[in-house]
Design a protein around this motif. Structure first.
Motif, PDB file in Angstrom:
ATOM      1  N   GLN A 254       1.115  -1.702   0.242  1.00 26.78           N
ATOM      2  CA  GLN A 254      -0.282  -0.202   0.012  1.00 26.78           C
ATOM      3  C   GLN A 254       1.352   1.407  -0.154  1.00 26.78           C
ATOM      4  O   GLN A 254       0.455   2.762  -0.483  1.00 26.78           O
ATOM      5  CB  GLN A 254      -1.303  -0.179   1.431  1.00 26.78           C
ATOM      6  CG  GLN A 254      -1.105   1.232   1.556  1.00 26.78           C
ATOM      7  CD  GLN A 254      -2.273   1.732   0.344  1.00 26.78           C
ATOM      8  OE1 GLN A 254      -3.409   0.738  -0.526  1.00 26.78           O
ATOM      9  NE2 GLN A 254      -2.798   3.003  -0.088  1.00 26.78           N
ATOM     10  N   SER A 255       1.629   0.539   0.395  1.00 26.89           N
ATOM     11  CA  SER A 255       2.597   2.607   0.578  1.00 26.89           C
ATOM     12  C   SER A 255       4.113   1.377   0.323  1.00 26.89           C
ATOM     13  O   SER A 255       4.638   0.439   0.906  1.00 26.89           O
ATOM     14  CB  SER A 255       2.732   2.925   1.796  1.00 26.89           C
ATOM     15  OG  SER A 255       2.344   2.500   2.953  1.00 26.89           O
ATOM     16  N   SER A 283      -4.038  14.334  -5.617  1.00 31.71           N
ATOM     17  CA  SER A 283      -3.709  12.867  -4.326  1.00 31.71           C
ATOM     18  C   SER A 283      -5.004  13.350  -3.957  1.00 31.71           C
ATOM     19  O   SER A 283      -6.175  12.371  -3.067  1.00 31.71           O
ATOM     20  CB  SER A 283      -2.678  13.551  -3.279  1.00 31.71           C
ATOM     21  OG  SER A 283      -1.845  13.482  -4.071  1.00 31.71           O
ATOM     22  N   ALA A 287      -8.094  10.497  -3.115  1.00 37.88           N
ATOM     23  CA  ALA A 287      -8.887   9.859  -1.852  1.00 37.88           C
ATOM     24  C   ALA A 287      -9.827  10.376  -1.962  1.00 37.88           C
ATOM     25  O   ALA A 287     -10.848   9.214  -1.157  1.00 37.88           O
ATOM     26  CB  ALA A 287      -7.862  10.831  -1.630  1.00 37.88           C
ATOM     27  N   ALA A 326       0.955   9.172  -4.210  1.00 36.38           N
ATOM     28  CA  ALA A 326       1.138  10.191  -3.215  1.00 36.38           C
ATOM     29  C   ALA A 326       2.152  10.464  -2.894  1.00 36.38           C
ATOM     30  O   ALA A 326       2.702   9.587  -1.462  1.00 36.38           O
ATOM     31  CB  ALA A 326      -0.497  10.120  -3.114  1.00 36.38           C
ATOM     32  N   ARG A 328       3.272  11.242   0.836  1.00 35.23           N
ATOM     33  CA  ARG A 328       2.982  11.922   2.642  1.00 35.23           C
ATOM     34  C   ARG A 328       3.777  12.365   3.445  1.00 35.23           C
ATOM     35  O   ARG A 328       5.680  11.811   3.033  1.00 35.23           O
ATOM     36  CB  ARG A 328       2.591  11.038   2.381  1.00 35.23           C
ATOM     37  CG  ARG A 328       1.400   9.836   2.225  1.00 35.23           C
ATOM     38  CD  ARG A 328       0.789  11.461   1.018  1.00 35.23           C
ATOM     39  NE  ARG A 328      -0.720  11.943   1.081  1.00 35.23           N
ATOM     40  CZ  ARG A 328      -1.392  13.119   0.787  1.00 35.23           C
ATOM     41  NH1 ARG A 328      -1.123  13.446  -0.216  1.00 35.23           N
ATOM     42  NH2 ARG A 328      -2.496  13.121   1.340  1.00 35.23           N
ATOM     43  N   ASP A 335      -5.503  11.011   6.689  1.00 33.29           N
ATOM     44  CA  ASP A 335      -5.470  11.522   5.444  1.00 33.29           C
ATOM     45  C   ASP A 335      -5.176   9.869   5.372  1.00 33.29           C
ATOM     46  O   ASP A 335      -3.937   8.803   5.875  1.00 33.29           O
ATOM     47  CB  ASP A 335      -3.660  11.226   5.587  1.00 33.29           C
ATOM     48  CG  ASP A 335      -2.524  11.499   3.838  1.00 33.29           C
ATOM     49  OD1 ASP A 335      -3.625  10.762   3.302  1.00 33.29           O
ATOM     50  OD2 ASP A 335      -1.377  11.615   4.089  1.00 33.29           O
ATOM     51  N   TYR A 337      -4.264   7.691   2.720  1.00 32.73           N
ATOM     52  CA  TYR A 337      -3.242   6.955   2.684  1.00 32.73           C
ATOM     53  C   TYR A 337      -2.686   5.962   3.003  1.00 32.73           C
ATOM     54  O   TYR A 337      -2.053   5.836   2.595  1.00 32.73           O
ATOM     55  CB  TYR A 337      -2.402   8.037   1.912  1.00 32.73           C
ATOM     56  CG  TYR A 337      -2.768   8.408   0.258  1.00 32.73           C
ATOM     57  CD1 TYR A 337      -2.638   8.107  -0.861  1.00 32.73           C
ATOM     58  CD2 TYR A 337      -3.398   9.974   0.348  1.00 32.73           C
ATOM     59  CE1 TYR A 337      -3.022   8.375  -2.124  1.00 32.73           C
ATOM     60  CE2 TYR A 337      -4.216   9.952  -1.218  1.00 32.73           C
ATOM     61  CZ  TYR A 337      -3.570  10.181  -2.106  1.00 32.73           C
ATOM     62  OH  TYR A 337      -4.452   9.775  -3.302  1.00 32.73           O
ATOM     63  N   TYR A 338      -3.081   5.813   3.734  1.00 32.39           N
ATOM     64  CA  TYR A 338      -2.909   4.920   5.231  1.00 32.39           C
ATOM     65  C   TYR A 338      -3.231   3.905   4.857  1.00 32.39           C
ATOM     66  O   TYR A 338      -3.222   2.853   5.565  1.00 32.39           O
ATOM     67  CB  TYR A 338      -2.735   5.504   6.440  1.00 32.39           C
ATOM     68  CG  TYR A 338      -3.457   5.342   7.520  1.00 32.39           C
ATOM     69  CD1 TYR A 338      -3.849   4.023   8.307  1.00 32.39           C
ATOM     70  CD2 TYR A 338      -4.542   6.188   7.842  1.00 32.39           C
ATOM     71  CE1 TYR A 338      -5.892   4.860   8.865  1.00 32.39           C
ATOM     72  CE2 TYR A 338      -6.058   6.780   7.907  1.00 32.39           C
ATOM     73  CZ  TYR A 338      -6.310   5.725   8.411  1.00 32.39           C
ATOM     74  OH  TYR A 338      -7.204   5.826   9.611  1.00 32.39           O
ATOM     75  N   PHE A 341      -6.588   0.374  -0.313  1.00 31.33           N
ATOM     76  CA  PHE A 341      -6.766   1.753  -1.367  1.00 31.33           C
ATOM     77  C   PHE A 341      -7.480   0.065  -2.249  1.00 31.33           C
ATOM     78  O   PHE A 341      -7.732   0.426  -3.135  1.00 31.33           O
ATOM     79  CB  PHE A 341      -5.819   2.259  -2.559  1.00 31.33           C
ATOM     80  CG  PHE A 341      -5.554   3.461  -1.926  1.00 31.33           C
ATOM     81  CD1 PHE A 341      -6.559   4.365  -2.459  1.00 31.33           C
ATOM     82  CD2 PHE A 341      -5.868   4.000  -0.848  1.00 31.33           C
ATOM     83  CE1 PHE A 341      -6.199   6.270  -2.343  1.00 31.33           C
ATOM     84  CE2 PHE A 341      -5.809   5.317  -0.076  1.00 31.33           C
ATOM     85  CZ  PHE A 341      -5.973   6.331  -0.970  1.00 31.33           C
ATOM     86  N   VAL A 345      -2.999   2.048  -6.322  1.00 33.30           N
ATOM     87  CA  VAL A 345      -1.944   4.078  -5.673  1.00 33.30           C
ATOM     88  C   VAL A 345      -1.071   3.372  -4.753  1.00 33.30           C
ATOM     89  O   VAL A 345      -1.072   2.507  -3.953  1.00 33.30           O
ATOM     90  CB  VAL A 345      -3.377   4.598  -5.127  1.00 33.30           C
ATOM     91  CG1 VAL A 345      -3.216   5.348  -4.089  1.00 33.30           C
ATOM     92  CG2 VAL A 345      -4.523   4.406  -6.348  1.00 33.30           C
ATOM     93  N   ALA A 347       1.329   5.219  -1.542  1.00 35.69           N
ATOM     94  CA  ALA A 347       1.450   6.308  -0.574  1.00 35.69           C
ATOM     95  C   ALA A 347       2.854   5.938  -0.474  1.00 35.69           C
ATOM     96  O   ALA A 347       3.845   4.892  -0.470  1.00 35.69           O
ATOM     97  CB  ALA A 347       1.347   6.579   0.816  1.00 35.69           C
TER      98      ALA A 347
END
Length: 499
Positions: A254-255, A283, A287, A326, A328, A335, A337-338, A341, A345, A347
């Motif tokens: 995810q990130s 971004s 989201a 994105a 971060r 936020d 983005y943690y 998704f 996508v 982070a």
């Protein structure tokens, strides 16, 4: 006539559970060889329809890529089936002649299984194979968003399995699916265990049953690229993983968390692999496609390709773009983005060193709460060991694409479509769930010494030894007292003067 679907679903759940309970009693008598025979026939039957089922599930769910769903279907029918063939799950599953201990595998009984919309066919097939392999009955509550494709593959498996000896009722599914019916199924007295794979909205209901719950929870954890990593390979692995089935695979990243000294090299490598770095405005707009202002997940965007997501968010990218990135700085509830998704996508977080990166990964995992996988790209074994020791996660994957490493394609983890959550999760196991998670082990221990032969008692056991000796004395005295009482009673009966 008006039909109450809730009542109909509840009635179906009760009938299926009671039928499965009786049928599983017969299945529990089957030897491992017979169970393996049924598993093999079921896997081959599904494999023959693997492409049609992949296309059907793609059309029904409108997410992912049918080619990647085909890969997962064949992975289960071929690689998983081959791995299962050598396992013993019921009867004698282990012996230690030296210690004279024997392990007996015993099926748990009837399983209630909830399957996801993200991998409807492959997960349903996998859970069916491991249930039959371990001698358990299994009843599915299909995800409403994939009920047609789940129903189709179950029909194929039920027909094949019963034709080759599976007792009727051991494999079944709710045809009318409602939350009430699913809860009735999970709570039914005939059900021994609940499997919730990729349906986080039902985990609390499952836990309230008071039964053991296997939870294949939220995946999409972070990937850390440490300064000693082979950057090009690490980025290539992440892109391959995150674009597989358009990001739907639960163990996919995810990130990305990056050591600051290699951050620019990572950015360049990401761009060369087709990544698009969004502006802050882009971004925020993206989201908003996935989550409402109050945090509820929106439907209809999981598994869409990057360029389609960008267009829906109001900006344009080339169709060659692989992932949307994105950048971060902080992890916070405000936020999104943690969060998971389930799309291409990512982070991107930059940290000063591996220790700060370690803390960032922990933040991301705890915010995700049920994240089951974490990836590290590094050649420093000490750093890898520190990550393994400290992270609240079910599995640490090293120098491999998460989507493939997690399910056992590029690692030697057990090949599985149901990945247990880690120490931050809410299930009973963090394993790559296998048939051995669906049996309990009955221990058989033979006597190898007698109490009177035990003369070498350690000094610190003096109190225990004196306790045994005192117990012997007390026991003898008690016998004498009882004998005296009985003798007096007999004499009293025989003496006429006492009558």
């Amino acid at each position: 006539m008006i039909v109450d679907n809730d009542l109909l679903s509840i009635q179906q759940a009760r009938i299926l559970a009671e039928n499965a309970f009786e049928a599983q009693k017969r299945l529990a008598t089957f030897p491992q060889e017979k169970l393996d025979e049924i598993v093999g026939h079921v896997a081959r039957a599904v494999d023959a329809h693997a492409e049609d089922l992949a296309r059907m599930s793609h059309e029904e769910t409108d997410g992912g890529r049918w080619q990647d769903k085909l890969f997962k279907n064949r992975f289960v029918c071929r690689q998983v089936c081959a791995e299962l063939s050598s396992m013993r799950c019921v009867g004698v599953i282990g012996e230690d002649p030296q210690k004279r201990i024997t392990d007996i595998g015993v099926p748990v009984g009837v399983i209630a299984a909830l399957c996801p919309v993200t991998g409807p066919v492959s997960t349903t097939v996998y859970n069916t194979l491991i249930a039959i392999k371990s001698g358990n009955g299994i009843i599915f509550s299909p995800h409403p968003g994939a009920a047609r494709s789940i129903g189709r593959v179950l029909d194929i498996m039920i027909e094949t399995a019963t034709a080759h000896g599976l007792p009727e009722g051991c494999l079944s599914y709710l045809e009318t699916v409602t939350k009430s019916g699913t809860c009735e199924l999970m709570n039914h007295r005939a059900v021994s265990l609940v499997m919730v794979t990729g349906v986080p909205g039902m985990i609390e209901s499952a836990q309230r049953t008071g039964k053991p719950v296997i939870y294949g929870g939220t995946g999409n954890g972070p990937a850390f690229i440490e300064r000693t990593a082979r950057i090009g390979q690490a980025v290539s692995d992440i892109i391959a993983s995150k674009t597989f089935d358009n990001g739907i695979a639960p163990s996919a990243e995810q990130s990305i968390v990056v050591d600051s000294c290699i951050a620019e090299d990572v950015r360049r490598s990401l761009k060369s692999e087709g990544a698009y770095f969004m502006t802050e405005t882009e971004s925020d707009a993206l989201a908003g496609l996935f989550f409402s202002p109050t945090g509820e997940r929106r439907k209809g965007v999981a598994g869409l390709p990057a360029h389609v997501l960008a267009r829906r968010a109001g900006f344009c990218v080339s169709e060659s773009v692989t992932v949307l990135v994105a950048e971060r700085r902080y992890v916070s509830e405000t936020d999104p983005y943690y969060r998971e998704f389930l799309a291409p996508v990512l982070a991107l977080y930059v940290e000063d060193d591996w220790m700060h990166a370690c803390e960032k990964c922990i933040e991301l995992l705890l915010h995700e709460r049920n994240a089951h996988s974490l990836v590290i790209h590094s050649t420093d074994e000490d750093v890898i060991r520190q990550f393994a020791l400290k992270k609240p996660v079910g599995r640490l994957l090293v120098n491999t694409p998460a989507a493939f490493g997690g399910m056992g394609v590029t690692t030697n983890l057990f090949p599985s479509m149901t990945l247990g959550s880690g120490s931050a999760g809410r299930g009973i196991t963090s394993d790559n769930v296998s048939p051995l998670n669906l049996v309990y082990t009955r221990k058989v221990g033979y006597g190898v010494r007698r109490m009177e032969d035990i003369t070498d008692v350690p000094d610190n056991s003096t109190a225990v030894r004196s306790g045994f000796e005192k117990a012997k004395i007390d026991n003898s005295a008690m016998v004498q007292v009882i004998q005296q009482i009985l003798q007096k009673a007999i004499e009293a009966i025989d003496d006429p003067a006492d009558r």
